[in-house]
Design a protein around this motif. Structure first.
Motif, mmCIF file in Angstrom:
data_model
loop_
_atom_site.group_PDB
_atom_site.id
_atom_site.type_symbol
_atom_site.label_atom_id
_atom_site.label_comp_id
_atom_site.label_asym_id
_atom_site.label_seq_id
_atom_site.Cartn_x
_atom_site.Cartn_y
_atom_site.Cartn_z
ATOM 1 N N ASN A 74 0.868 -1.184 0.000
ATOM 2 C CA ASN A 74 0.000 0.000 0.000
ATOM 3 C C ASN A 74 0.904 1.233 0.000
ATOM 4 O O ASN A 74 1.251 1.771 1.045
ATOM 5 N N VAL A 75 1.297 1.651 -1.199
ATOM 6 C CA VAL A 75 2.268 2.736 -1.334
ATOM 7 C C VAL A 75 1.777 4.026 -0.691
ATOM 8 O O VAL A 75 2.580 4.833 -0.200
ATOM 9 N N LYS A 76 0.471 4.214 -0.657
ATOM 10 C CA LYS A 76 -0.073 5.434 -0.061
ATOM 11 C C LYS A 76 0.222 5.511 1.444
ATOM 12 O O LYS A 76 0.241 6.593 2.019
ATOM 13 N N GLN A 77 0.453 4.330 2.064
ATOM 14 C CA GLN A 77 0.705 4.284 3.506
ATOM 15 C C GLN A 77 2.183 4.058 3.838
ATOM 16 O O GLN A 77 2.502 3.693 4.970
ATOM 17 N N LYS A 78 3.084 4.271 2.891
ATOM 18 C CA LYS A 78 4.497 3.990 3.159
ATOM 19 C C LYS A 78 5.044 4.927 4.241
ATOM 20 O O LYS A 78 4.670 6.114 4.304
ATOM 21 N N PHE A 79 5.909 4.362 5.077
ATOM 22 C CA PHE A 79 6.532 5.062 6.204
ATOM 23 C C PHE A 79 5.501 5.653 7.159
ATOM 24 O O PHE A 79 5.724 6.714 7.770
ATOM 25 N N ALA A 80 4.370 4.962 7.280
ATOM 26 C CA ALA A 80 3.335 5.430 8.223
ATOM 27 C C ALA A 80 3.857 5.294 9.643
ATOM 28 O O ALA A 80 4.611 4.375 9.986
ATOM 29 N N ALA A 81 3.448 6.230 10.499
ATOM 30 C CA ALA A 81 3.869 6.207 11.900
ATOM 31 C C ALA A 81 3.142 5.094 12.659
ATOM 32 O O ALA A 81 2.186 4.495 12.149
ATOM 33 N N MET A 82 3.602 4.822 13.870
ATOM 34 C CA MET A 82 2.952 3.808 14.708
ATOM 35 C C MET A 82 1.507 4.197 14.976
ATOM 36 O O MET A 82 1.199 5.356 15.262
ATOM 37 N N SER A 83 0.622 3.213 14.883
ATOM 38 C CA SER A 83 -0.801 3.450 15.116
ATOM 39 C C SER A 83 -1.451 2.141 15.539
ATOM 40 O O SER A 83 -0.785 1.097 15.606
ATOM 41 N N MET A 84 -2.732 2.172 15.794
ATOM 42 C CA MET A 84 -3.450 0.955 16.160
ATOM 43 C C MET A 84 -3.450 -0.041 14.999
ATOM 44 O O MET A 84 -3.338 -1.245 15.203
ATOM 45 N N LYS A 85 -3.570 0.490 13.780
ATOM 46 C CA LYS A 85 -3.585 -0.388 12.607
ATOM 47 C C LYS A 85 -2.186 -0.911 12.293
ATOM 48 O O LYS A 85 -2.020 -2.074 11.900
ATOM 49 N N TYR A 86 -1.183 -0.048 12.457
ATOM 50 C CA TYR A 86 0.205 -0.430 12.192
ATOM 51 C C TYR A 86 1.034 -0.169 13.456
ATOM 52 O O TYR A 86 1.663 0.896 13.588
ATOM 53 N N PRO A 87 1.063 -1.112 14.399
ATOM 54 C CA PRO A 87 1.742 -0.888 15.692
ATOM 55 C C PRO A 87 3.218 -0.514 15.574
ATOM 56 O O PRO A 87 3.730 0.247 16.386
ATOM 57 N N PHE A 88 3.926 -1.052 14.564
ATOM 58 C CA PHE A 88 5.337 -0.721 14.341
ATOM 59 C C PHE A 88 5.523 0.178 13.123
ATOM 60 O O PHE A 88 6.643 0.401 12.681
ATOM 61 N N GLY A 89 4.443 0.704 12.575
ATOM 62 C CA GLY A 89 4.515 1.511 11.375
ATOM 63 C C GLY A 89 4.584 0.653 10.117
ATOM 64 O O GLY A 89 4.338 -0.558 10.164
ATOM 65 N N THR A 90 4.910 1.274 9.000
ATOM 66 C CA THR A 90 5.017 0.556 7.727
ATOM 67 C C THR A 90 6.370 0.824 7.079
ATOM 68 O O THR A 90 7.078 1.765 7.446
#
Length: 282
Positions: free
Chosen positions: A42-58
């Motif tokens: 999901n290129v739109k979510q690259k380097f996403a910060a830590m969150s409930m959906k991505y606990p360690f980020g992307t």
């Protein structure tokens, strides 16, 4: 039972066992506990910060780092354990045959081991993977070929020490079959020392698998593997250095846990060392 009682008194050993058990259970249950698909891009979510959906980020492709870490346990840790078990089985069988029967068969096995051990193991692994090509199965084969001779020689020396003991000689004189002597006397006696060798070397196998994947010769993308994750993170090390933290720390913790556990097993199997360590802690 005596060894387990000694291990229970070693706090470091218990911590290592808990860490390794938690990691292995997490790997087995990865499809259940992973928050996302580990290979979904999901290129739109690259380097996403830590969150409930991505606990360690992307990562750089928008893939969930935690999910890739959990699935990576299967290809890094479990693959190393399977490799080590296979290598130990081969080394134990050949080592027992060589050390127990001696004579011509011992000479043949030891000369083959001498030839294999004349090559540095890391160079041999790289050569084998280079010939067979990168891939999961080829990495396992390369590690087994590189280490079986060393284990055969080590286990042979352990078997020779035990075959010179009086109860083994008495069993031979009493007419016990070779299979009975090996099953009832030799295997129970040497299994602890073999366990120490395997535990200490599992960390070495994990590093080898990760290193090969890091160099692009091991597990191939998009399969989640800790060394592969480091390889992908190195390209963005200057802009996003935190991408290397999760797989790097995971490799460090697992390898250290296996090494510390191997040291604790070695102490637990030696009553003299155990009494000294107990005296120090008290």
């Amino acid at each position: 039972m005596v060894v387990w009682k000694r291990l229970k008194s070693d706090k470091l050993a218990i911590v290592c066992i808990i860490i390794l058990c938690v990691i292995l259970i997490a790997g087995i249950l990865a499809p259940v506990v992973s928050p996302n698909n580990p290979i979904e891009v999901n290129v739109k979510q690259k380097f996403a910060a830590m969150s409930m959906k991505y606990p360690f980020g992307t990562d750089n492709l928008g893939r969930c780092i935690l999910s890739r870490m959990l699935y990576g346990i299967r290809t890094t840790v479990m693959l190393a354990i399977v490799t080590m078990i296979t290598t130990i089985c081969i080394g134990t069988i050949l080592g027992m045959i060589s050390g127990f029967f001696r004579g011509f068969i011992d000479e043949v096995i030891m000369r083959i081991c001498d030839i294999m051990l004349s090559f540095p193991s890391e160079v041999m692994i790289l050569a084998i993977v280079g010939i067979l090509g990168p891939g999961l199965f080829n990495v396992v084969i390369a590690n087994i070929i590189a280490k079986w001779a060393w284990y055969t020689r080590m286990i042979r020396s352990i078997i020779i020490q035990y075959t010179d003991k009086n109860y083994i000689k008495f069993a031979k004189v009493s007419g016990c079959s070779t299979w009975h002597i090996m099953k009832k006397h030799l295997v129970p006696g040497v299994v602890g020392e073999i366990g120490v060798l395997a535990t200490l070397d599992t960390g070495w196998v994990i590093l080898n698998i990760s290193a090969l994947s890091f160099l692009g010769l091991g597990v191939q993308a998009p399969t989640p593997e800790w060394g592969m994750m480091l390889n992908e993170a190195k390209n963005i090390m200057t802009t996003h250095p935190t991408q290397m933290l999760a797989p790097g720390i995971a490799i460090l913790i697992v390898v250290a846990a296996f090494n510390f556990l191997g040291d604790s097993l070695q102490v637990a199997l030696d009553p003299k060392k155990h009494s000294k360590m107990k005296g120090v802690t008290e």
